[in-house]
Design an enzyme around this catalytic site. Structure first.
Site, PDB file in Angstrom:
ATOM      1  N   PRO A 165     -28.949 -10.813   1.937  1.00  0.00           N
ATOM      2  CA  PRO A 165     -28.987 -11.266   3.313  1.00  0.00           C
ATOM      3  C   PRO A 165     -30.405 -11.550   3.770  1.00  0.00           C
ATOM      4  O   PRO A 165     -31.334 -10.819   3.146  1.00  0.00           O
ATOM      5  CB  PRO A 165     -28.613  -9.719   3.775  1.00  0.00           C
ATOM      6  CG  PRO A 165     -29.092  -8.644   2.625  1.00  0.00           C
ATOM      7  CD  PRO A 165     -29.007  -9.335   1.332  1.00  0.00           C
TER       8      PRO A 165
ATOM      9  N   ARG B 135      -5.465 -17.397  -0.033  1.00  0.00           N
ATOM     10  CA  ARG B 135      -4.589 -16.875  -0.950  1.00  0.00           C
ATOM     11  C   ARG B 135      -3.225 -17.622  -1.214  1.00  0.00           C
ATOM     12  O   ARG B 135      -2.719 -17.300  -2.073  1.00  0.00           O
ATOM     13  CB  ARG B 135      -4.182 -15.467   0.016  1.00  0.00           C
ATOM     14  CG  ARG B 135      -5.127 -14.342  -0.273  1.00  0.00           C
ATOM     15  CD  ARG B 135      -4.473 -13.276   0.184  1.00  0.00           C
ATOM     16  NE  ARG B 135      -5.609 -12.034   0.633  1.00  0.00           N
ATOM     17  CZ  ARG B 135      -6.173 -11.275  -0.399  1.00  0.00           C
ATOM     18  NH1 ARG B 135      -5.852 -11.538  -1.438  1.00  0.00           N
ATOM     19  NH2 ARG B 135      -7.124 -10.499  -0.067  1.00  0.00           N
TER      20      ARG B 135
ATOM     21  N   ARG C 286       0.808  -1.145  -0.186  1.00  0.00           N
ATOM     22  CA  ARG C 286       0.100   0.177  -0.015  1.00  0.00           C
ATOM     23  C   ARG C 286       1.062   1.419  -0.016  1.00  0.00           C
ATOM     24  O   ARG C 286       1.878   1.090   0.586  1.00  0.00           O
ATOM     25  CB  ARG C 286      -0.960  -0.103   1.355  1.00  0.00           C
ATOM     26  CG  ARG C 286      -1.769  -1.199   1.378  1.00  0.00           C
ATOM     27  CD  ARG C 286      -2.548  -1.004   2.574  1.00  0.00           C
ATOM     28  NE  ARG C 286      -3.636  -2.199   2.465  1.00  0.00           N
ATOM     29  CZ  ARG C 286      -4.553  -2.567   1.804  1.00  0.00           C
ATOM     30  NH1 ARG C 286      -5.033  -1.530   0.885  1.00  0.00           N
ATOM     31  NH2 ARG C 286      -5.460  -3.456   1.899  1.00  0.00           N
TER      32      ARG C 286
ATOM     33  N   ASP D 239     -11.665 -12.503  -4.501  1.00  0.00           N
ATOM     34  CA  ASP D 239     -12.953 -12.277  -4.301  1.00  0.00           C
ATOM     35  C   ASP D 239     -13.968 -12.678  -5.519  1.00  0.00           C
ATOM     36  O   ASP D 239     -15.044 -12.709  -5.482  1.00  0.00           O
ATOM     37  CB  ASP D 239     -13.423 -10.963  -3.639  1.00  0.00           C
ATOM     38  CG  ASP D 239     -12.801 -11.010  -2.426  1.00  0.00           C
ATOM     39  OD1 ASP D 239     -12.273 -12.053  -1.470  1.00  0.00           O
ATOM     40  OD2 ASP D 239     -12.594  -9.775  -1.765  1.00  0.00           O
TER      41      ASP D 239
END
Length: 969
Positions: free
Chosen positions: A436, A504, A290, A368
């Site tokens: 949901p 991952r 980052r 994802d």
């Protein structure tokens, strides 16, 4: 001609080029753009009156007067074969704008009244797929022969008024007219919309960019950013080598945007060998971090300075939506950043010359799978593989102790991992951010389903929770809450497993390696063909086809999902996901209710559905049988399993109604639980028809490979003699060979390739340890080279032999010299092992042991050779998540097709062709194709494979990325 002429005595031995002159510059530019969309690339453009052109310097003068400009358009084999066209712009000769317009209008007027071939001469190209050529052409200037639905030939008119033909015939004397059906995939062609855009781009670029900018050596950088994902290294390898292959300099930006800002050692020029071995390494070798500095303009200004110092023209970013958004913003500000660097004296005008524009392309690396406009992101299927493997292990413990397990998986705003894992592992319940449950209601719903499953005899309970799971009031639902409900309400011994970052880890699975490689190559081509005015592209995939999408549009759509969830517009959130996501969710809900006494969505009429497996075992067969049976339960139908194929039916009446509890254990099992063999129904048509009539079957699903395909054809042919066969039937392709006509994907191929990739990685590691060893790996696939070609690409094999190409003496000799050269240049470096993949039927002469002997004898001490035969290990054990999930999708579609075809049962036999169909993925769509059409037009019966090779581009890319020279036959 009375006899054959000696080739050595021929005066004319071939065609050098075809010349099309014009005196209008606008037409000249339009013609360049027109031929570019057909897959022809500009290899030279110059002005004859400029002295540089005489010594080979490629220049362009957009406004030169009293000159002759020439453009050479040369094919690279994409759409047209062996074509070289010379476009000439002259001042006082060639067709004018008025003459071209008149010719075009004349031809278009006669379009509906006659055959263009009869009224004018035409330049005819041989193509593999006519339909793809048609998609690149103006809709109002195309004539299809014999029909638009099944074209064998197509004729069109170019901007200069010349008639062009496209044909699948190899020569003008061919009499066999086989309707060409599009099966292109893997990014070999562009869509009609993309072709139209390419025309505008090519015109704009050729007229507005200086010659020095068009032809200077490009420098392309690759960077990985955001969270790491398996497959990122494959993308880096593909970009570096594709850039070098295209004549560019390749750079890697280490540590993401932080390296972009710091510059110096963080921006490194990459050589061909720098990315050796990257395919089998997880994570990202060039790092990711980052960077707060890049969020500020001062940081982006420093990044621009670093790029100019290194002379970088384009940046390819592999990361999530945030990383791609940052890259596009960098491009938008580039002009002002460069201006500021000059104004402040940081850079001179000479330094920024040629760097007025920065080109950006995005590759989506995210486990994802949360990016809109693409079916899959790099790393998603590898992560899903880790999840399913973990749940499979947990399942054994749950069965042993009759426990419940709550498994938490990643996915803050996207429930793709949770949903796919739920489908693949037969979970009882899943929690997704996009759908949901209501507060206080979800506990009741979950307990009702779990209790019902337990009452039916289930000994284990699996609930999968996405980390971003919420209720409809946006309250977070934690794994511990779910566990407490199962303990307190049902008294179940419950455990929570949070998989975390293990999702991952590890090397990429076969599909992610393929995806990263193909998208990396496409990204290089995208930045090389980009113009200052075109939006930054994002490379995605739809079904089997690599596509380019508007990067910021995709990011905007992705962000709108989170916005819709935040606004409690959950139906919009679901609709913003791709259609396959919604389909999988519907299938999960339907199958999850399969054990209810009264179906929630019953069909109008209860049907008796038969399911049979034919051919060799393939991963996903059990998943397909289970999914078809459960969907039948949910619709109120009765599913029957025909055990041990058609011989089991004819000899032993092996028909059993499927039990729900029995089928529930099949989802993750390899092999074939109901038994399979290669025998087709013609072994005893009479007995097969007798049992069809006895059990009053209303429909039949045949799961299997080429034998299943042949079985469907035989039953369709026998329906005239046996009325019991006049019921809807569908073939669901399941074979590791992927050789069933009508589909680009068969169940079992992904499982096979994952097993083969694991095997080859181990073998290559052994070869690398000895530094000077070649392993010849024998790959299954029959007469289809699909598995060998795919495996060769994703394992980095240096040589691949397939039945379609064969093994020639010249090519073998070239490959031996190529391998010797590779080892000679290695000089003891690591990761130096080499693989040669040979399909089991690539050659009758050069068998695996023969190849090994030849390599040993001809190596001249440069290397040694060994053979490795994985054999039936390639059929795999536990099916891959992709095969499990696609098995559910295809099986549900098959049941729906059988329901829809019931109305045709009472019609005359000639009108029932649609009742006998093959389901398949074709050119980005899921389709049913009648077996009669496939058998007559798309099948090589003797070689047991389709006559169209949709995967041919894999070998070309594989050869390109290892630098293997090919001998043209």
């Amino acid at each position: 001609m009375s006899g054959r002429q000696d080739p050595s005595s021929r005066l004319v031995t071939g065609v050098s080029y075809v010349s099309f002159p014009t005196s209008d510059e606008k037409l000249y530019r339009e013609a360049i753009a027109f031929y570019s969309t057909l897959g022809l690339n500009i290899v030279q453009e110059y002005d004859r009156n400029l002295p540089e052109s005489s010594i080979g310097v490629k220049t362009v003068s957009a406004h030169a007067s009293n000159s002759i400009k020439e453009t050479w358009m040369c094919s690279q084999g994409n759409n047209v074969s062996g074509a070289t066209i010379k476009l000439r712009l002259t001042e006082d000769s060639g067709v004018s704008a008025e003459e071209a317009a008149a010719q075009v209008n004349k031809l278009c007027e006669k379009f509906s009244n006659g055959d263009w071939r009869a009224i004018c001469s035409a330049l005819v190209f041989h193509v593999d797929e006519v339909r793809k050529a048609i998609e690149c052409l103006p809709k109002n200037r195309v004539e299809c022969i014999p029909t638009e639905q099944a074209p064998v030939e197509a004729y069109a008119v170019d901007p200069l008024g010349n008639v062009l033909g496209f044909t699948t015939k190899s020569n003008p004397f061919s009499s066999k007219e086989v309707p060409e059906v599009s099966t292109s995939s893997l990014g070999q062609f562009v869509s009609s919309e993309e072709a139209a855009s390419a025309v505008d781009s090519a015109i704009s670029r050729s007229s507005s960019i200086s010659g020095s900018e068009m032809y200077k050596k490009k420098r392309i950088a690759i960077m990985t950013s955001g969270g790491d994902a398996p497959g990122m290294n494959g993308a880096v390898r593909a970009v570096v080598r594709a850039a070098i292959h295209r004549g560019c300099d390749a750079y890697a930006v280490y540590e993401g945007y932080e390296g972009l800002v710091k510059g110096g050692k963080y921006i490194k020029q990459m050589s061909w060998d720098d990315v050796r071995g990257y395919l089998s390494i997880g994570g990202t070798k060039i790092g990711t971090a980052r960077c707060k500095e890049f969020r500020e303009r001062s940081g982006r200004l420093q990044a621009a300075h670093n790029f100019i110092k290194h002379g970088i023209d384009a940046l390819i970013v592999c990361g999530g939506d945030g990383s791609l958004t940052g890259a596009d913003r960098f491009r938008d500000e580039w002009e002002s950043l460069v201006k500021e660097l000059v104004d402040t004296g940081t850079c001179t005008k000479e330094q920024i010359a040629g760097h007025e524009h920065l080109y950006i392309c995005g590759l989506v690396g995210s486990i994802d799978n949360d990016m809109a406009s693409t079916d899959a992101t790099i790393g998603a299927y590898s992560s899903l593989d880790r999840i399913c493997q973990s749940v499979d292990y947990i399942d054994a413990t749950a069965q042993s102790h009759s426990r419940a397990f709550v498994v938490e998986v990643m996915g803050r705003h996207c429930g793709w991992l949770a949903l796919m894992a739920g489908l693949a592992t037969n979970a009882d319940y899943v929690f997704l951010p996009e759908q949901p449950p209501k507060p206080g209601v979800w506990a009741d719903e979950m307990c009702k389903i779990v209790a019902r499953h337990r009452e039916k005899g289930m000994r284990k309970t699996i609930v999968i929770v996405a980390e971003g799971a919420i209720d409809s009031d946006l309250n977070h639902i934690s794994s511990d809450e779910v566990k407490d409900v199962l303990v307190d309400r049902l008294g179940l011994d419950t455990r929570v497993t949070t998989l975390g970052h293990i999702q991952r880890g590890g090397p990429a699975v076969a599909f992610d390696r393929l995806l990263a490689t193909l998208q990396g190559v496409e990204a290089v081509d995208a930045v090389l063909t980009a113009t200052p005015d075109t939006p930054s592209p994002m490379i995605g995939i739809t079904e089997n086809k690599v596509v380019r999408r508007d990067l910021m549009e995709a990011v905007k759509l992705t962000g709108s999902v989170a916005d819709a969830i935040k606004a409690k517009d959950f139906s919009k959130a679901i609709n913003l996901r791709d259609t396959e996501f919604h389909e999988h969710l519907t299938n999960f809900n339907a199958i999850n209710e399969a054990d209810t006494e009264r179906p929630l969505n019953p069909a109008e009429k209860q049907l008796r559905m038969a399911i049979i497996t034919v051919g060799a075992p393939a991963g996903g067969m059990n998943s397909a049988v289970r999914a078809a049976a459960c969907y039948c339960f949910s619709r109120g139908h009765k599913p029957f399993a025909i055990h041990n194929g058609f011989t089991g039916l004819a000899r032993h009446e092996s028909v059993r109604e499927i039990n729900w509890l029995e089928a529930e254990d099949w989802a993750s099992m390899g092999g074939c639980e109901i038994g399979t063999n290669r025998n087709t129904p013609d072994t005893d048509f009479g007995m097969v028809a007798y049992y069809f009539q006895k059990y009053a079957f209303d429909g039949l699903i045949i799961v299997g490979g080429f034998e299943a395909y042949v079985s469907l054809h035989q039953l369709e042919q026998a329906r005239s003699s046996y009325p019991a066969f006049r019921i809807p039937m569908v073939c669901l392709p399941a074979t590791i060979s992927n050789n069933v006509p009508g589909t680009e994907y068969s169940l079992g191929t992904d499982t096979c390739l994952n097993a083969l990739v694991t095997y080859c990685d181990v073998v290559k590691q052994s070869a690398s340890s000895t530094r000077r060893r070649v392993f010849v790996v024998e790959v299954q696939g029959g007469n289809s080279g699909y598995v060998a070609a795919y495996a060769g690409l994703v394992t980095g094999a240096h040589v691949v032999y397939t039945p379609e190409e064969g093994v020639s003496f010249k090519q073998l000799g070239s490959d031996i010299e190529y391998l010797k050269d590779q080892f000679m240049r290695d000089q003891g470096r690591n990761r130096a092992g080499r693989l040669v993949l040979r399909n089991e039927k690539a050659s009758k002469t050069f068998r695996t042991d023969t190849l090994v002997s030849i390599l040993r004898n001809e190596a001249d001490g440069k290397f040694e050779a060994r053979e490795a035969i994985p054999g039936h290990v390639q059929q795999g054990g536990t099916p891959s998540p992709m095969d499990r999930v696609r098995a559910v999708r295809l099986a549900v579609k098959c049941v729906e097709h059988l329901e829809n075809m019931q109305e045709l049962r009472g019609k005359p036999v000639p009108e029932q062709d649609e009742m006998f169909a093959v389901i398949g993925v074709r050119s980005s769509k899921l389709v049913f194709t009648p077996i009669s059409t496939l058998w007559d037009y798309e099948t090589e019966v003797d070689t047991r494979r389709p006559n169209k090779i949709h995967w041919n581009g894999l070998i070309k890319i594989a050869d390109m990325l290892v630098g293997r020279p090919k001998i043209t036959k």
